[in-house]
Design a protein around this motif. Sequence first.
Motif, PDB file in Angstrom:
ATOM      1  N   LEU A  90       0.830  -1.209   0.000  1.00  0.00           N
ATOM      2  CA  LEU A  90       0.000   0.000   0.000  1.00  0.00           C
ATOM      3  C   LEU A  90       0.864   1.259   0.000  1.00  0.00           C
ATOM      4  N   ALA A  91       1.912   1.267   0.801  1.00  0.00           N
ATOM      5  CA  ALA A  91       2.810   2.423   0.840  1.00  0.00           C
ATOM      6  C   ALA A  91       3.470   2.634  -0.520  1.00  0.00           C
ATOM      7  N   ALA A  92       3.864   1.548  -1.167  1.00  0.00           N
ATOM      8  CA  ALA A  92       4.496   1.654  -2.486  1.00  0.00           C
ATOM      9  C   ALA A  92       3.504   2.165  -3.533  1.00  0.00           C
ATOM     10  N   ILE A  93       2.273   1.715  -3.472  1.00  0.00           N
ATOM     11  CA  ILE A  93       1.255   2.174  -4.424  1.00  0.00           C
ATOM     12  C   ILE A  93       1.006   3.661  -4.247  1.00  0.00           C
ATOM     13  N   PHE A  94       0.806   4.097  -3.008  1.00  0.00           N
ATOM     14  CA  PHE A  94       0.485   5.495  -2.752  1.00  0.00           C
ATOM     15  C   PHE A  94       1.673   6.427  -2.936  1.00  0.00           C
ATOM     16  N   SER A  95       2.896   5.904  -2.897  1.00  0.00           N
ATOM     17  CA  SER A  95       4.072   6.762  -3.082  1.00  0.00           C
ATOM     18  C   SER A  95       4.197   7.234  -4.527  1.00  0.00           C
ATOM     19  N   MET A  96       3.595   6.483  -5.455  1.00  0.00           N
ATOM     20  CA  MET A  96       3.661   6.788  -6.885  1.00  0.00           C
ATOM     21  C   MET A  96       5.095   6.782  -7.420  1.00  0.00           C
ATOM     22  N   GLU A  97       5.968   6.032  -6.756  1.00  0.00           N
ATOM     23  CA  GLU A  97       7.354   5.909  -7.184  1.00  0.00           C
ATOM     24  C   GLU A  97       7.681   4.438  -7.401  1.00  0.00           C
ATOM     25  N   ALA A  98       8.788   4.193  -8.082  1.00  0.00           N
ATOM     26  CA  ALA A  98       9.247   2.821  -8.281  1.00  0.00           C
ATOM     27  C   ALA A  98       9.717   2.261  -6.943  1.00  0.00           C
ATOM     28  N   ASN A  99       9.657   0.945  -6.803  1.00  0.00           N
ATOM     29  CA  ASN A  99      10.044   0.291  -5.569  1.00  0.00           C
ATOM     30  C   ASN A  99      10.634  -1.061  -5.931  1.00  0.00           C
ATOM     31  N   ALA A 145       0.835  -0.849 -12.615  1.00  0.00           N
ATOM     32  CA  ALA A 145      -0.583  -1.119 -12.900  1.00  0.00           C
ATOM     33  C   ALA A 145      -1.451  -0.695 -11.720  1.00  0.00           C
ATOM     34  N   TYR A 146      -1.026  -1.042 -10.506  1.00  0.00           N
ATOM     35  CA  TYR A 146      -1.778  -0.624  -9.319  1.00  0.00           C
ATOM     36  C   TYR A 146      -1.803   0.900  -9.190  1.00  0.00           C
ATOM     37  N   GLN A 147      -0.669   1.544  -9.459  1.00  0.00           N
ATOM     38  CA  GLN A 147      -0.591   3.000  -9.340  1.00  0.00           C
ATOM     39  C   GLN A 147      -1.480   3.689 -10.381  1.00  0.00           C
TER      40      GLN A 147
END
Length: 72
Positions: free
Chosen positions: A9-18, A28-30
């Motif tokens: 969830l944190a990675a999706i909401f950050s809108m950055e690569a992880n 895709a989730y972003q």
Amino acid sequence: MADSQSRLLAAIFSMEANDDFDRKGLEAYQKNLQANASRALSISYPVVYQLLGQNVFNPLSRYFVRESPPQV
């Protein structure tokens, strides 16, 4: 499992690569988050959407989600 879900969830909401998650899957989730947020905001604020138009409203909604992500 809860920890990995929280990190996702944190990675999706950050809108950055992880590096912890598959790049294409995370993108895709972003993109889905951005599209759903734009749609929800356009439904909630139809007059603003009509006044600004899609070309202005959608980037603003993406900015809004990035700066004020939903609390989960």
